[in-house]
Design a protein around this motif. Structure first.
Motif, PDB file in Angstrom:
ATOM      1  N   ALA A   8      -3.912   0.755 -13.957  1.00 19.80           N
ATOM      2  CA  ALA A   8      -4.774   1.925 -13.738  1.00 19.80           C
ATOM      3  C   ALA A   8      -4.776   2.350 -12.400  1.00 19.80           C
ATOM      4  O   ALA A   8      -4.296   3.529 -12.189  1.00 19.80           O
ATOM      5  CB  ALA A   8      -6.172   1.581 -14.253  1.00 19.80           C
ATOM      6  N   VAL A   9      -4.745   1.280 -11.472  1.00 20.76           N
ATOM      7  CA  VAL A   9      -4.792   1.748  -9.887  1.00 20.76           C
ATOM      8  C   VAL A   9      -3.470   2.498  -9.693  1.00 20.76           C
ATOM      9  O   VAL A   9      -3.268   3.453  -8.884  1.00 20.76           O
ATOM     10  CB  VAL A   9      -5.027   0.616  -8.990  1.00 20.76           C
ATOM     11  N   ALA A  10      -2.284   1.539 -10.317  1.00 15.78           N
ATOM     12  CA  ALA A  10      -0.836   2.214  -9.936  1.00 15.78           C
ATOM     13  C   ALA A  10      -0.941   3.517 -10.378  1.00 15.78           C
ATOM     14  O   ALA A  10      -0.206   4.596  -9.986  1.00 15.78           O
ATOM     15  CB  ALA A  10       0.063   1.120 -10.481  1.00 15.78           C
ATOM     16  N   THR A  11      -1.359   3.844 -11.809  1.00 14.86           N
ATOM     17  CA  THR A  11      -1.104   4.995 -12.612  1.00 14.86           C
ATOM     18  C   THR A  11      -1.945   6.252 -11.647  1.00 14.86           C
ATOM     19  O   THR A  11      -1.296   7.218 -11.364  1.00 14.86           O
ATOM     20  CB  THR A  11      -1.771   4.879 -13.939  1.00 14.86           C
ATOM     21  N   ALA A  12      -2.845   5.999 -11.184  1.00 15.32           N
ATOM     22  CA  ALA A  12      -3.698   6.982 -10.386  1.00 15.32           C
ATOM     23  C   ALA A  12      -3.026   7.046  -9.131  1.00 15.32           C
ATOM     24  O   ALA A  12      -3.114   8.413  -8.869  1.00 15.32           O
ATOM     25  CB  ALA A  12      -5.198   6.405  -9.903  1.00 15.32           C
ATOM     26  N   SER A  13      -2.454   6.174  -8.514  1.00 12.69           N
ATOM     27  CA  SER A  13      -1.771   6.317  -7.351  1.00 12.69           C
ATOM     28  C   SER A  13      -0.768   7.401  -7.539  1.00 12.69           C
ATOM     29  O   SER A  13      -0.274   8.232  -6.987  1.00 12.69           O
ATOM     30  CB  SER A  13      -1.574   5.014  -6.438  1.00 12.69           C
ATOM     31  N   THR A  19      -0.976  -6.105  -9.556  1.00 14.21           N
ATOM     32  CA  THR A  19      -1.380  -4.677  -9.435  1.00 14.21           C
ATOM     33  C   THR A  19      -2.086  -4.041 -10.568  1.00 14.21           C
ATOM     34  O   THR A  19      -1.474  -4.106 -11.665  1.00 14.21           O
ATOM     35  CB  THR A  19      -0.327  -3.721  -8.986  1.00 14.21           C
ATOM     36  N   ASP A  20      -3.278  -3.638 -10.333  1.00 11.48           N
ATOM     37  CA  ASP A  20      -3.628  -2.969 -11.559  1.00 11.48           C
ATOM     38  C   ASP A  20      -3.073  -1.848 -12.411  1.00 11.48           C
ATOM     39  O   ASP A  20      -2.889  -1.022 -11.429  1.00 11.48           O
ATOM     40  CB  ASP A  20      -5.431  -2.674 -11.132  1.00 11.48           C
TER      41      ASP A  20
END
Length: 83
Positions: free
Chosen positions: A12-17, A9-10
């Motif tokens: 940045a994607v996890a943080t944004a989610s 999992t990226d």
């Protein structure tokens, strides 16, 4: 079933989610706080009305206890013919 290790999992994607989910939860929390405040205000209004009604109830003229007296509701059940 365990997550596959080859599926990364990226961050940045996890943080944004997670940030989006946190914002959603904060919004729900705000709505719940407003609802609780409204319920508290209603409880206060009903309590004040009950106190006013209890205070305005006339006592018996001859000093005898009314039927239903002793109830912690303060209501005179003799006028409603209910137990």
């Amino acid at each position: 079933m365990p997550r596959s290790t080859d599926r990364q999992t990226d961050p940045a994607v996890a943080t944004a989610s997670l940030a989006a989910e946190a914002a959603l939860l904060e919004g729900r929390l705000s709505l719940l706080r407003e609802a609780i405040d409204a319920v508290d205000a209603r409880i206060d209004a009903v309590s004040a009305t009950l106190k006013r009604l209890r205070g305005s109830a006339a006592g018996p003229a001859d000093g005898e206890a009314r039927s239903g007296e002793g109830s912690d509701t303060g209501l005179d059940r003799s006028t409603t013919d209910r137990p």
